[in-house]
Design a protein around this motif. Structure first.
Motif, PDB file in Angstrom:
ATOM      1  N   TYR A  97       0.836  -1.208   0.000  1.00 11.86           N
ATOM      2  CA  TYR A  97       0.000   0.000   0.000  1.00 11.86           C
ATOM      3  C   TYR A  97       0.870   1.258   0.000  1.00 11.86           C
ATOM      4  O   TYR A  97       0.590   2.219  -0.738  1.00 11.86           O
ATOM      5  N   LEU A  98       1.935   1.251   0.794  1.00  3.14           N
ATOM      6  CA  LEU A  98       2.821   2.418   0.862  1.00  3.14           C
ATOM      7  C   LEU A  98       3.565   2.622  -0.460  1.00  3.14           C
ATOM      8  O   LEU A  98       3.773   3.752  -0.894  1.00  3.14           O
ATOM      9  N   HIS A  99       3.980   1.522  -1.088  1.00  2.00           N
ATOM     10  CA  HIS A  99       4.633   1.634  -2.387  1.00  2.00           C
ATOM     11  C   HIS A  99       3.717   2.312  -3.408  1.00  2.00           C
ATOM     12  O   HIS A  99       4.158   3.165  -4.191  1.00  2.00           O
ATOM     13  N   LYS A 100       2.445   1.936  -3.367  1.00  3.21           N
ATOM     14  CA  LYS A 100       1.504   2.514  -4.323  1.00  3.21           C
ATOM     15  C   LYS A 100       1.198   3.965  -3.979  1.00  3.21           C
ATOM     16  O   LYS A 100       1.141   4.827  -4.866  1.00  3.21           O
ATOM     17  N   LYS A 101       1.019   4.238  -2.697  1.00  4.13           N
ATOM     18  CA  LYS A 101       0.672   5.599  -2.285  1.00  4.13           C
ATOM     19  C   LYS A 101       1.811   6.574  -2.556  1.00  4.13           C
ATOM     20  O   LYS A 101       1.584   7.715  -2.958  1.00  4.13           O
ATOM     21  N   LEU A 102       3.041   6.136  -2.329  1.00  2.25           N
ATOM     22  CA  LEU A 102       4.202   6.999  -2.545  1.00  2.25           C
ATOM     23  C   LEU A 102       4.735   6.926  -3.967  1.00  2.25           C
ATOM     24  O   LEU A 102       5.783   7.517  -4.254  1.00  2.25           O
ATOM     25  N   HIS A 103       4.055   6.166  -4.830  1.00  2.75           N
ATOM     26  CA  HIS A 103       4.467   5.984  -6.230  1.00  2.75           C
ATOM     27  C   HIS A 103       5.846   5.330  -6.338  1.00  2.75           C
ATOM     28  O   HIS A 103       6.554   5.535  -7.321  1.00  2.75           O
ATOM     29  N   LEU A 108       2.764  20.005  -1.150  1.00  2.28           N
ATOM     30  CA  LEU A 108       4.121  19.507  -0.929  1.00  2.28           C
ATOM     31  C   LEU A 108       4.135  18.073  -0.415  1.00  2.28           C
ATOM     32  O   LEU A 108       5.195  17.552  -0.060  1.00  2.28           O
ATOM     33  N   GLY A 109       2.983  17.449  -0.383  1.00  2.00           N
ATOM     34  CA  GLY A 109       2.925  16.068   0.086  1.00  2.00           C
ATOM     35  C   GLY A 109       2.497  15.974   1.538  1.00  2.00           C
ATOM     36  O   GLY A 109       2.121  16.968   2.175  1.00  2.00           O
ATOM     37  N   GLU A 110       2.573  14.762   2.049  1.00  6.04           N
ATOM     38  CA  GLU A 110       2.157  14.491   3.426  1.00  6.04           C
ATOM     39  C   GLU A 110       3.242  13.718   4.149  1.00  6.04           C
ATOM     40  O   GLU A 110       3.849  12.802   3.597  1.00  6.04           O
ATOM     41  N   SER A 111       3.482  14.126   5.383  1.00  9.00           N
ATOM     42  CA  SER A 111       4.445  13.412   6.206  1.00  9.00           C
ATOM     43  C   SER A 111       3.856  12.071   6.610  1.00  9.00           C
ATOM     44  O   SER A 111       2.841  12.016   7.311  1.00  9.00           O
ATOM     45  N   MET A 112       4.498  10.987   6.170  1.00  9.27           N
ATOM     46  CA  MET A 112       3.987   9.662   6.498  1.00  9.27           C
ATOM     47  C   MET A 112       4.191   9.324   7.964  1.00  9.27           C
ATOM     48  O   MET A 112       3.466   8.507   8.520  1.00  9.27           O
ATOM     49  N   ARG A 113       5.177   9.956   8.588  1.00 12.99           N
ATOM     50  CA  ARG A 113       5.436   9.667  10.006  1.00 12.99           C
ATOM     51  C   ARG A 113       4.488  10.436  10.909  1.00 12.99           C
ATOM     52  O   ARG A 113       3.951   9.898  11.879  1.00 12.99           O
ATOM     53  N   VAL A 137      16.231  17.418  10.402  1.00 14.76           N
ATOM     54  CA  VAL A 137      17.002  16.318  10.983  1.00 14.76           C
ATOM     55  C   VAL A 137      16.104  15.111  11.245  1.00 14.76           C
ATOM     56  O   VAL A 137      16.452  13.971  10.913  1.00 14.76           O
ATOM     57  N   ASP A 138      14.938  15.345  11.833  1.00 12.28           N
ATOM     58  CA  ASP A 138      14.001  14.248  12.096  1.00 12.28           C
ATOM     59  C   ASP A 138      13.515  13.609  10.800  1.00 12.28           C
ATOM     60  O   ASP A 138      13.358  12.387  10.718  1.00 12.28           O
ATOM     61  N   ALA A 139      13.289  14.435   9.786  1.00 16.00           N
ATOM     62  CA  ALA A 139      12.792  13.905   8.515  1.00 16.00           C
ATOM     63  C   ALA A 139      13.828  13.008   7.839  1.00 16.00           C
ATOM     64  O   ALA A 139      13.496  11.947   7.310  1.00 16.00           O
ATOM     65  N   VAL A 140      15.085  13.432   7.845  1.00 15.39           N
ATOM     66  CA  VAL A 140      16.145  12.611   7.243  1.00 15.39           C
ATOM     67  C   VAL A 140      16.317  11.308   8.009  1.00 15.39           C
ATOM     68  O   VAL A 140      16.475  10.231   7.424  1.00 15.39           O
ATOM     69  N   ALA A 141      16.285  11.384   9.333  1.00 13.90           N
ATOM     70  CA  ALA A 141      16.479  10.190  10.153  1.00 13.90           C
ATOM     71  C   ALA A 141      15.363   9.168   9.939  1.00 13.90           C
ATOM     72  O   ALA A 141      15.604   7.952  10.005  1.00 13.90           O
ATOM     73  N   ASN A 142      14.158   9.646   9.654  1.00  3.27           N
ATOM     74  CA  ASN A 142      13.016   8.744   9.501  1.00  3.27           C
ATOM     75  C   ASN A 142      12.660   8.484   8.041  1.00  3.27           C
ATOM     76  O   ASN A 142      11.600   7.911   7.762  1.00  3.27           O
ATOM     77  N   ARG A 143      13.517   8.919   7.104  1.00  2.00           N
ATOM     78  CA  ARG A 143      13.282   8.737   5.673  1.00  2.00           C
ATOM     79  C   ARG A 143      11.915   9.295   5.257  1.00  2.00           C
ATOM     80  O   ARG A 143      11.212   8.718   4.430  1.00  2.00           O
ATOM     81  N   ASP A 144      11.555  10.418   5.860  1.00  2.66           N
ATOM     82  CA  ASP A 144      10.290  11.065   5.531  1.00  2.66           C
ATOM     83  C   ASP A 144      10.531  11.942   4.306  1.00  2.66           C
ATOM     84  O   ASP A 144      10.743  13.153   4.402  1.00  2.66           O
ATOM     85  N   PHE A 145      10.501  11.318   3.134  1.00  3.57           N
ATOM     86  CA  PHE A 145      10.929  11.970   1.902  1.00  3.57           C
ATOM     87  C   PHE A 145      10.148  13.243   1.599  1.00  3.57           C
ATOM     88  O   PHE A 145      10.703  14.233   1.141  1.00  3.57           O
TER      89      PHE A 145
END
Length: 313
Positions: free
Chosen positions: A50-56, A77-82, A271-279
């Motif tokens: 589901y995440l693969h499809k949602k994030l393309h 600008l998208g949505e923070s998945m975390r 910093v938090d976004a990079v650490a959590n891969r929140d693209f």
């Protein structure tokens, strides 16, 4: 003026396109699958799909870039998945804090560096010149996090003059806000003041040796008029350019200073976004930062154009 402005605006579009490609492309080089990270420890295959499809993520890279650019052009600008929040909302929360801190730090830097640079240039080789250069060396050599910790120990723990950490909105309590931002603004402004002071001194020394300055003195103009009206105005161009770049650096997030004083600004967000891969958050923050740099450079060019008559000719 209008022709100059149109040329600069025309150069912004390809710059933004190139920056967007870099932002999106380089982020794909980060190791790890963001879908697996966001799926948690169990990494349920259904959730991952589901995440693969949602994030393309199941699409080729150019297609994903096209989706992202389309959404950005529509203000999304998208949505923070975390955090499960829109990136634009997160930026709207954090950006005002960083803007306030940046403006206060820049005000501290300008109030210290400009007078110190002028005095050092006018009194070249005197005690004032050596004192200003010693200050610049101290500002360049002192780590921000170390200075911040020392200021907390002295002014918060020992003297109790300022709060040690935290942030209060100026719309809630202006006095508490200024007290809380005073120390981090001084810490950031200290290092910037050192750089600006050296450039102000160098620019003033070059201008003070020019023929038109000697002519102004020969006409009998007072020294303050010669220095401030004739010399300083013509020395402003490199100072404005450097000041715009330094302000852009501050707007991108002073990570260590924000961490030391627990200020919820851009630094902690990225910093938090990079650490959590929140693209989505990383892309949004870096894009806004790049846009801020471009706008500040444009404003610096316009200010130089208005101040320096040689550029207008």
């Amino acid at each position: 003026m209008l022709e100059f402005l149109l040329k600069r605006l025309a150069s912004i579009v390809p710059t933004l396109v190139f920056v967007s490609i870099l932002i999106f492309g380089l982020q794909q080089l980060l190791p790890g699958d963001p879908a697996l990270i966001l799926a948690g420890e169990e990494q349920d295959p259904t959730v991952v799909a589901y995440l693969h499809k949602k994030l393309h993520l199941d699409q080729p890279l150019p297609v994903r870039y096209g989706y992202w650019v389309r959404d950005v052009l529509h203000g999304d600008l998208g949505e923070s998945m975390r955090l499960q929040q829109p990136v634009s909302a997160l930026i709207a929360q954090k950006l005002p804090v960083t803007i306030e801190l940046s403006l206060l730090a820049m005000a501290v830097a300008l109030l210290v560096s400009i007078p110190a640079g002028i005095v050092a240039a006018v009194g070249r080789g005197t005690a004032w010149d050596y004192a200003a250069n010693a200050f610049a060396l101290w500002g360049l050599s002192t780590p921000n996090f170390w200075l911040g910790i020392l200021m907390i120990l002295l002014f918060s723990v020992q003297l109790g003059w300022f709060p040690a950490s935290g942030y209060v909105s100026p719309f809630v309590n202006l006095r508490a806000n200024l007290l809380g931002m005073a120390m981090p603004a001084f810490v950031l402004g200290n290092s910037i003041a050192a750089v600006l002071m050296r450039h102000t001194r160098s620019a003033m020394l070059e201008v003070l040796s020019a023929d038109y300055v000697r002519t102004a003195r020969a006409k009998g103009l007072s020294e303050p008029v010669v220095v401030l009206k004739h010399a300083f105005r013509n020395a402003l161009t490199p100072i404005i350019t450097l000041g715009a770049l330094e302000l852009g650096t501050l707007l991108s997030g002073a990570v260590l200073t924000e961490q030391v004083f627990t200020i919820p600004g851009f630094g902690k967000l990225i910093v938090d976004a990079v650490a959590n891969r929140d693209f989505a958050v990383v892309q949004g923050v870096v894009l806004i930062t790049a846009l801020a740099y471009i706008v500040l450079n444009l404003l610096a060019d316009l200010a130089s154009f208005l101040i320096n008559p040689r550029l207008r000719r």
